[in-house]
Design an enzyme around this catalytic site. Structure first.
Site, PDB file in Angstrom:
ATOM      1  CD  GLU A  96      38.815  41.039  36.035  1.00 56.46           C
ATOM      2  OE1 GLU A  96      39.496  41.176  37.080  1.00 56.46           O
ATOM      3  OE2 GLU A  96      37.571  41.129  36.028  1.00 56.46           O
ATOM      4  CG  PHE A 147      27.574  49.705  37.617  1.00 55.88           C
ATOM      5  CD1 PHE A 147      28.208  49.945  38.825  1.00 55.88           C
ATOM      6  CD2 PHE A 147      27.421  48.388  37.189  1.00 55.88           C
ATOM      7  CE1 PHE A 147      28.681  48.896  39.602  1.00 55.88           C
ATOM      8  CE2 PHE A 147      27.898  47.331  37.960  1.00 55.88           C
ATOM      9  CZ  PHE A 147      28.528  47.587  39.172  1.00 55.88           C
ATOM     10  CD  GLN A 148      31.154  46.269  36.814  1.00 57.03           C
ATOM     11  OE1 GLN A 148      30.697  45.643  35.873  1.00 57.03           O
ATOM     12  NE2 GLN A 148      31.709  45.684  37.874  1.00 57.03           N
ATOM     13  CE  LYS A 186      24.859  43.402  28.918  1.00 62.24           C
ATOM     14  NZ  LYS A 186      24.344  43.493  30.291  1.00 62.24           N
ATOM     15  CG  MET A 243      66.397  42.788  42.758  1.00 62.45           C
ATOM     16  SD  MET A 243      68.052  42.054  42.670  1.00 62.45           S
ATOM     17  CE  MET A 243      67.869  40.887  41.324  1.00 62.45           C
TER      18      MET A 243
END
Lengths: 585, 171
Positions: free
Chosen positions: A55, A117-118, A167, A483
């Protein structure tokens, strides 16, 4: 009018807003939206979904798409880890003012707050890394929220907007009608600058003996017209122009008024010009710490004009004499008109330019070449020479290679340079290149990378392959997080704590495993032929260019030092810094 | 190495916002995220339709940071207007406190007498306690609490400051 599901409303609203591409990754809480995407895929003008492999990459790809096309980038991810993985890219877009709309799935409204969940508190987590965010609680409001989200993301100072959709709201039905142009009740960014202040700025410019234009990403965000106007104003007034990292390309690097980038790794002439100027006009730049160096020594004898669309950027780090709030493109247009109307002659800046040309003699970007090793600066210049006629789009990761690219690659036009400036996100370059290639299918798009950064989103090799995107990756491989190593050399007596890139993969084999072409360049005689081979291949290519391992990026202004305390070469770098210096970033 | 601090000045801000979910978190979070300090924050709906809230914030900052605080607040999408009442000029600041004092005998009589002096009302009483309601500037309430501490202070609830400009115009 019939009712539609929230998922269908979302797709229809995105379509009404002209969205062509969505970067995303499916999951449980966005399944209704993915089904709506599936069902529209055969329609004319269907929205194309690009399946990334992580993502974070979706957000950077959207940034690359947005930065190179000027259109907002759109991201779709699931709840919980989908949303939290997107946070880095969202923050990146906030820091660099990239228009982006991120749609996140959320657990059904009845489960919010139950540690489902999630489930993650996406609106809470993204509250301070977005320009604005929404939790949609009813499908009736979804359409107007999506339109409002795009309005906020793209107007004023652009930025990311998150829309979190539970949802059940995706499944429930409501009516949808495109709301047309938005007039927001509280959010009204000021684009039109105050005419009296424009006139004051023009008169200050006409009277200045040592002016400098200090330009930033705001010019790019304002649109290509602003870059044209900058060229016009610079030509009319003869003023020298320097730019931040984000503003490269607004003035062509080949223009004789171009001083190069300013700041920590800016040129000697740009930083000295800032220090000795009597007038600095900041166009869409925000006086970032990487630009100013030590604040009490920043441009001490100058009057300062700051043109910015974001009022909170004014007087944040540096106090200015004349703030002008508005769109920098409009301000440039009005300054040009005002200059003409007041019939100012072109000022005689000969003396100022003589001094600047003296600083240019320092040839601060020159570098020493020893033996057969490819100096990283040489590699960038060779890449530039081989590709400049094709006006390539360049993205970068973060680190030494990024600064060398900014210094040694000449940008002639806006929207060709994609880099993570404010947040400094390693792993930005490859997904950004993918996004840019989707927006410009025929362009040459190259991610200039380091061997450490590229591994942060290496999985995106698959995304480029899936959509047949001929992206090129050019890795300057010095086997160090360069760096970090440079700073350790500077600050910690070369105690290289954890900055060696141990156990590197065979990048050529890795590329081939994903279906890419892999090329290894080792030694100076292989540099030009290797680049030519990369360019000749019709498809994605990863180049592992082995460069001198211990090269450092100069010029450099150490953190907390003044513009005049620039280090030009390695001999000046050594030793241990005191605690005050160690505490600076 | 020591971390330096700047001289700060106390300001009272009136922030008019859209009454949407999360607005308080947005404002309070902005202060923590940018390292600004909050001495007091009060919030309540102020319109008939309950769609607009007024948030009164008391903060201390240097002049430059104060300018930033206001600009950053104004940048938030649901914010209608930010007024720096301290910079605006004359304004009234009030706070309400509920003060529970327990005691008997002389202490009890003295508490009641002082409450009268401070125009505190008794809103609850038992044989051995009072709850006083006292309104005024923060200094007055601080002083009242200081006295009550000597006489059996048990518990305090304060609202934080609300403020409004003097004169007929809205600030």
């Amino acid at each position: 009018m019939t009712e539609k599901s929230g998922a269908d409303i979302l797709i229809e609203a995105l379509s009404d807003l002209g969205v062509e591409v969505i970067f995303g990754y499916p999951g449980g809480a966005v399944l209704p939206i993915y089904d709506a995407i599936f069902k529209q895929a055969d329609k004319p003008n269907a929205i194309k979904h690009i399946l990334v492999r992580h993502e974070q990459a979706a957000t950077h790809a959207a940034e690359g798409y947005a930065r190179s096309t000027g259109k907002p980038g759109v991201v779709l991810v699931t709840s919980g880890p989908g949303a939290t993985n997107a946070v880095t890219g969202i923050t990146d877009a906030l820091m660099d003012s990239i228009p982006m709309v991120v749609i996140t799935g959320q657990v059904p409204t009845a489960l919010i707050g139950t540690d489902a969940f999630q489930e993650a508190d996406t609106v809470g987590i993204t509250r301070h890394c977005t320009k604005h965010n929404y939790l949609v609680k009813a499908p009736e409001t979804l359409g107007s929220i999506i339109h409002e989200a795009f309005h906020i993301a793209t107007s004023g100072r652009p930025g990311p907007v998150v829309v979190d959709i539970p949802k059940d709201v995706q499944v429930a039905t409501a009516r949808y009608e495109s709301p047309g142009p938005i007039t927001h009740k509280t959010y009204r960014p000021q684009t039109q600058p105050d005419a009296a202040k424009i006139q004051e700025a023009v008169d200050m410019l006409a009277a200045a003996e040592r002016p400098v234009f200090y330009t930033g990403g705001g010019i790019i965000n304002s649109g290509p017209e602003a870059s044209k106007l900058l060229r016009e104003l610079a030509a009319m007034t003869g003023a020298p122009v320097t730019s931040t990292l984000m503003g490269l390309g607004a003035l062509p690097a080949s223009d004789d008024k171009w001083l190069g980038m300013l700041g920590m790794h800016g040129t000697y002439e740009a930083n000295w010009a800032m220090n000795k100027a009597d007038l600095i006009i900041a166009f869409g730049a925000r006086f970032d710490d990487r630009v100013t160096g030590r604040l009490d020594a920043f441009a001490p004898n100058s009057r300062k004009v700051h043109i910015d669309i974001d009022r909170s950027s004014v007087n944040k780090n540096v106090r200015v004499d004349l703030p002008i709030i508005g769109d920098v493109g409009i301000a440039l247009r009005e300054m040009i008109d005002c200059w003409k109307a007041r019939q100012h002659p072109k000022p005689d800046l000969t003396e100022w330019w003589n001094r600047i040309n003296g600083w240019r003699q320092a040839k601060c970007l020159d570098f020493e070449e020893k033996g057969d090793a490819i100096m990283p600066q040489r590699a960038i210049r060779a890449l530039y020479e081989a590709t400049r006629h094709r006006a390539p789009i360049i993205s970068t990761e973060v680190g030494q290679h990024q600064m060398w690219a900014a210094q040694h690659f000449g940008f002639e036009a806006p929207n060709k340079w994609l880099t993570s400036g404010g947040l400094g996100t390693m792993g930005y370059g490859l997904p950004a290149a993918i996004g840019a290639q989707l927006g410009h299918p025929d362009a040459l798009v190259i991610d200039i990378a380091g061997e450490a950064s590229i591994q942060m989103n290496i999985q995106e090799l698959a995304t480029a392959m899936q959509y047949r995107l001929p992206v090129k990756i050019f890795i300057l491989n010095n086997e160090y997080m360069g760096m970090v190593r440079q700073w350790q050399e500077l600050t910690y007596q070369s105690r290289y704590s954890e900055s060696y890139s141990d156990t590197l993969p065979d990048f050529v084999k890795l590329a081939e495993a994903y279906g890419w072409k892999g090329i290894k360049i080792e030694g100076r005689q292989e540099l030009e032929p290797g680049i030519a081979e990369m360019l000749a291949y019709d498809g994605p290519v990863l180049v592992d260019c082995r460069v001198a391992k211990l090269a450092n990026c100069f010029p450099m202004i150490p953190s907390g030092a003044a513009h005049t305390e620039m280090m030009l070469q390695a001999a000046e770098v050594s030793g241990e810094m005191d605690d005050e210096a160690k505490a600076l970033v | 190495m020591h971390i330096k601090e700047e001289t700060k000045e106390r300001h009272t801000l009136a922030v008019i916002v859209d009454n949407e979910p999360g607005i308080l978190a947005r404002i309070a979070g902005l202060f923590t995220a940018r390292g600004y300090n909050i001495e007091s924050l009060t919030v309540s709906e102020i319109t008939e339709d309950n769609r607009i809230s007024r948030i009164t914030i008391v903060t201390s900052a240097s002049a430059a940071v104060m300018e930033q605080i206001i600009a950053q607040l104004e940048r938030l999408v649901p914010v209608h207007k930010v007024t720096d009442l301290t910079a605006f000029g004359p304004h009234v600041e009030r706070e309400l406190a509920l003060v529970k004092v327990a005691g008997t005998g002389d202490h009890r009589i003295e508490a009641l007498r002082l409450a009268e002096v401070y125009r505190a009302r008794v809103v609850d009483a038992t044989i051995s306690s009072f709850v006083f309601e006292v309104t005024g500037g923060s200094d007055k309430i601080d002083k009242f609490l200081e006295l009550m501490r000597e006489l059996g202070l048990v518990e305090v609830a304060r609202t934080g400051i609300v403020a409004i400009s003097r004169g007929k115009e809205a600030a």
